[in-house]
Design an enzyme around this catalytic site. Structure first.
Site, PDB file in Angstrom:
ATOM      1  N   ALA A 154      35.261 -30.002  35.152  1.00  0.00           N
ATOM      2  CA  ALA A 154      36.562 -30.673  35.089  1.00  0.00           C
ATOM      3  C   ALA A 154      36.475 -32.096  35.635  1.00  0.00           C
ATOM      4  CB  ALA A 154      37.599 -29.862  35.860  1.00  0.00           C
ATOM      5  N   TYR A 155      35.806 -32.236  36.765  1.00  0.00           N
ATOM      6  CA  TYR A 155      35.664 -33.564  37.376  1.00  0.00           C
ATOM      7  C   TYR A 155      34.849 -34.494  36.489  1.00  0.00           C
ATOM      8  CZ  TYR A 155      34.130 -37.159  40.690  1.00  0.00           C
ATOM      9  OH  TYR A 155      33.845 -38.354  41.305  1.00  0.00           O
ATOM     10  N   ALA A 156      33.695 -34.006  36.012  1.00  0.00           N
ATOM     11  CA  ALA A 156      32.832 -34.834  35.171  1.00  0.00           C
ATOM     12  C   ALA A 156      33.543 -35.245  33.885  1.00  0.00           C
ATOM     13  CB  ALA A 156      31.531 -34.098  34.862  1.00  0.00           C
TER      14      ALA A 156
END
Length: 246
Positions: A154-156
């Site tokens: 999700a962050y990437a």
């Protein structure tokens, strides 16, 4: 140095702590007036301003939600009123929430999207309209987009969006003499990064790169300083500041 003699003016979002604070202090040391945008950490933002002004620099702190277009427009208004214009914009504001795709909280996904993607877009939108010729826009990405570590999807994904925004904006600003780049740090020894990690994990992450150490906020600030000043021939790039991790 008086405000009338300052050559360049920088806005640094997320400038009250961690890498953002180091960037703000470095740009001030380079001779730029710095406007520090913070979300909640007023005392830390004020402390950063005090640190900069105590060494002869010019700085001020402004509270702003980077995802709120009215807040961001007011942030740029304040910078222009105080220092005469804006030359450099550094998007260091961001949040990192981890979890597997199967189990990730979708409300957390929306929160991260709002700050990391919408926030970058809103700040870049104002920057595209208002940064002066010869200026620089510097967004923050991450080396995790290459490492593809579990729990970082999700962050990437939000930072992959930042890479794309940066490249396309650089091309949209053709003829304006404004560079747009993204800086992608690797594991960096900030309070946020170190929190909750045992020494074994820290040591393992430190040895992922050939230099066998964690990055420091100063390492990242040095890259930003280059892009914000003399690095005029680097444009539309994502620079991986990670000691050779990937």
């Amino acid at each position: 140095m008086s405000d009338t003699t300052i050559r360049r003016v920088a806005i640094v979002t997320g400038g009250s702590r961690g890498i953002g604070r180091e960037v703000a202090e470095r740009l001030a040391a380079d001779g730029q007036a710095v406007v520090i945008a913070y979300a909640h950490n007023k005392s830390e933002a004020d402390d950063t301003v005090a640190q900069i002004t105590s060494t002869g620099g010019s700085a001020m702190a402004v509270q702003a939600d980077v995802a709120d277009e009215e807040n961001v427009a007011a942030l740029f208004d304040t910078a222009e009123q105080a220092f005469g214009g804006v030359d450099v914009v550094v998007n260091a504001a961001g949040i990192m929430l981890l979890g597997t795709v199967a189990d990730f909280d979708l409300d957390a996904l929306d929160l991260m999207h709002r700050t990391n993607i919408r926030g970058t877009f809103v700040v870049d939108q104002q920057a595209a309209r208002r940064v002066r010729s010869g200026g620089a826009i510097i967004n923050f990405s991450t080396t995790v987009t290459k490492l593809a570590l579990p729990t970082y999807a999700a962050y990437a994904a939000t930072k992959g969006a930042v890479d794309t925004i940066s490249l396309i904006l650089a091309r949209e600003l053709r003829g304006r003499d404004i560079t747009v780049n993204a800086v992608a740090p690797g594991p960096t020894a900030t309070e946020l990064f170190l929190d909750g990690k045992d020494q074994e994990t820290i040591d393992r992450l430190a040895k992922m790169n050939p230099l066998e150490r964690l990055g420091t906020p100063g390492d990242i600030a040095e890259v930003v300083s280059f892009l914000a000043g003399p690095g005029r021939w680097i444009n539309g790039q994502t620079l991986y500041a990670n000691g050779g991790t990937a």
